[in-house]
Design an enzyme around this catalytic site. Structure first.
Site, short mmCIF file in Angstrom:
data_model
loop_
_atom_site.label_atom_id
_atom_site.label_comp_id
_atom_site.label_asym_id
_atom_site.label_seq_id
_atom_site.Cartn_x
_atom_site.Cartn_y
_atom_site.Cartn_z
N HIS A 178 0.84 -1.20 0.00
CA HIS A 178 0.00 0.00 0.00
C HIS A 178 0.87 1.25 0.00
CE1 HIS A 178 -3.44 2.60 1.44
NE2 HIS A 178 -2.40 3.31 1.87
N GLU A 179 1.87 1.27 0.89
CA GLU A 179 2.74 2.45 1.00
C GLU A 179 3.55 2.66 -0.28
OE1 GLU A 179 2.34 4.69 3.13
OE2 GLU A 179 0.93 3.50 4.28
N HIS A 182 1.68 4.28 -3.04
CA HIS A 182 1.61 5.75 -3.02
C HIS A 182 2.73 6.33 -3.89
CE1 HIS A 182 -1.71 6.63 -0.46
NE2 HIS A 182 -1.26 5.92 0.55
N TYR A 193 -3.97 14.92 -2.69
CA TYR A 193 -4.34 14.16 -1.49
C TYR A 193 -5.42 14.88 -0.69
CZ TYR A 193 -3.43 10.48 1.90
OH TYR A 193 -3.53 9.38 2.72
N GLU A 202 -5.79 6.97 -2.13
CA GLU A 202 -5.84 5.93 -1.10
C GLU A 202 -6.33 4.60 -1.68
OE1 GLU A 202 -5.01 5.13 1.96
OE2 GLU A 202 -3.79 6.93 1.82
N ASP A 275 -9.36 14.02 8.08
CA ASP A 275 -8.72 13.01 7.23
C ASP A 275 -8.59 13.51 5.78
OD1 ASP A 275 -7.67 10.53 6.36
OD2 ASP A 275 -9.67 9.70 6.03
N HIS A 280 -9.28 8.33 3.64
CA HIS A 280 -9.28 6.91 4.04
C HIS A 280 -10.69 6.39 4.26
CE1 HIS A 280 -5.18 8.17 5.31
NE2 HIS A 280 -4.84 6.94 5.01
#
Ligand SMILES: [Zn+2]
Length: 360
Positions: A178-179, A182, A193, A202, A275, A280
């Site tokens: 996932h990271e 990005h 974002y 996301e 957020d 998210h």
């Protein structure tokens, strides 16, 4: 105005992306139990410090990692660092590409997770690393004291050891993927974002995170759990994961963490200033559309559904502030270009229609 908002407006700059969203950490930080609240507060403070640091290094133009001289194309270039429970990055180098596994299972898992992500990009999508040009993959583990998060800072990934609520963040391979995804988004569609483009940012990370896990386990779409971060929550939490692509809103329902706030459909879209405008939270909608497409098509999800998402991300037709509708329409064009108007096209229209995002 928060730093996230400022970062979000500077669309050409990479953003600071954590796997555990701030609304979860805020809840934890307010817990009566100091064993829960203390680590969550420290994690929030560390995240805030990193955001500031990242903005400064962005402004000062810190260089991205360079491909080593004479390095072979189509091979990963991984470097692992141990932050030794501090917050200075990257830390002490503990493993380079091709080095034998050491005694630290966290380092070994991170090394394998970087390798798995690299391999899916290469074998599934013929992409040489996240930038398509052999970018070295750098990760630091053992970051901070009881640091309950993981993040991509625009140049490298950072993984905490967890606390009372979260286990070691190297345990779920989809968290690592996932990271890194990005980074993939940063080098391609570069979605801002905030709000809907932020939720797309996301969601793309969840999609590729889940695909890497399915690739590692050689799972077909019907066998996959479609969870993000399964195995990350400790037994103190009533929940199975951070998010569910199959059933957004059902990953956890806990006294301390609260209930998973993700919607699965546009009619339940959450309007919030927190957020980064719910990046998210509303990612549940495109996540669920991908799940519906992949399970409708069957087989290995990265081969057709994943290919459509990859073509969309890299196609160059989307603005950085793309809405869900813009993205959905681009997936339809990408599917038509690669597969014609066959079952992929039909399944895709059905998936977007079921989550309430128009494609017409
Ligand atoms: Zn993320």
């Amino acid at each position: 105005m928060t730093q996230c908002h400022i970062a979000a407006m500077k669309a050409t700059h990479p953003v600071f992306c954590t796997i555990v969203p701030p609304h979860v950490l805020d809840k934890l930080a307010q817990a009566d139990d100091p064993d829960l609240a203390g680590p969550a507060r420290r994690t929030l403070e560390a995240d805030a410090a990193q955001r500031t640091h990242r903005r400064l290094t962005t402004v000062l133009g810190a260089p991205a990692a360079a491909v080593p001289e004479g390095a072979a194309a189509g091979k990963p270039h991984r470097t692992l660092y141990d932050a030794q429970h501090g917050q200075r990055l990257p830390g002490v180098k503990v493993r380079g590409e091709g080095d034998e596994p050491g005694r630290d299972a966290t380092v070994n898992r991170a090394y394998a997770g970087l390798g798995a992500t690299f391999e899916l990009l290469l074998k599934g999508f013929e992409r040489d690393s996240i930038d398509g040009n052999g970018l070295p993959l750098v990760a630091s583990v053992h970051y901070g004291e009881n640091y309950g998060n993981a993040f991509w800072d625009g140049r490298q990934m950072v993984l905490g050891d967890g606390d009372e609520i979260f286990r070691d963040f190297t345990i779920p391979v989809d968290v690592i993927a996932h990271e890194l995804a990005h980074g993939l988004t940063q080098y391609t569609a570069n979605f801002t974002y905030f709000g809907q483009p932020g939720a797309l940012n996301e969601s793309v990370s969840d999609v590729f995170g889940s695909l890497v896990k399915q690739y590692v386990n050689d799972e077909t779409a019907d066998r996959a759990d479609w969870l993000i971060g399964a195995g990350l929550l400790t037994e103190r939490v009533t929940g199975v994961a951070l998010r569910s692509m199959k059933a957004p809103g059902t990953a956890y329902d806990d006294d301390v963490l609260g209930k998973d706030p993700q919607p699965a459909k546009m009619e339940d879209y959450v309007r919030t200033g927190r957020d980064n405008g719910g990046v998210h939270i509303n990612s549940g909608i495109p996540n669920h559309a991908f799940y519906l497409l992949a399970t409708d098509l069957g087989g290995r999800a990265w081969e057709r559904a994943g290919q459509i998402w990859y073509d969309t991300l890299t196609g160059g037709s989307l603005e950085v502030d793309a809405s869900f509708t813009d993205f959905a329409r681009a997936t339809v064009a990408a599917a038509r270009a690669r597969f014609g108007e066959g079952e992929e096209h039909e399944a895709l229209l059905k998936a977007w229609s079921l989550v309430g995002v128009p494609t017409g």
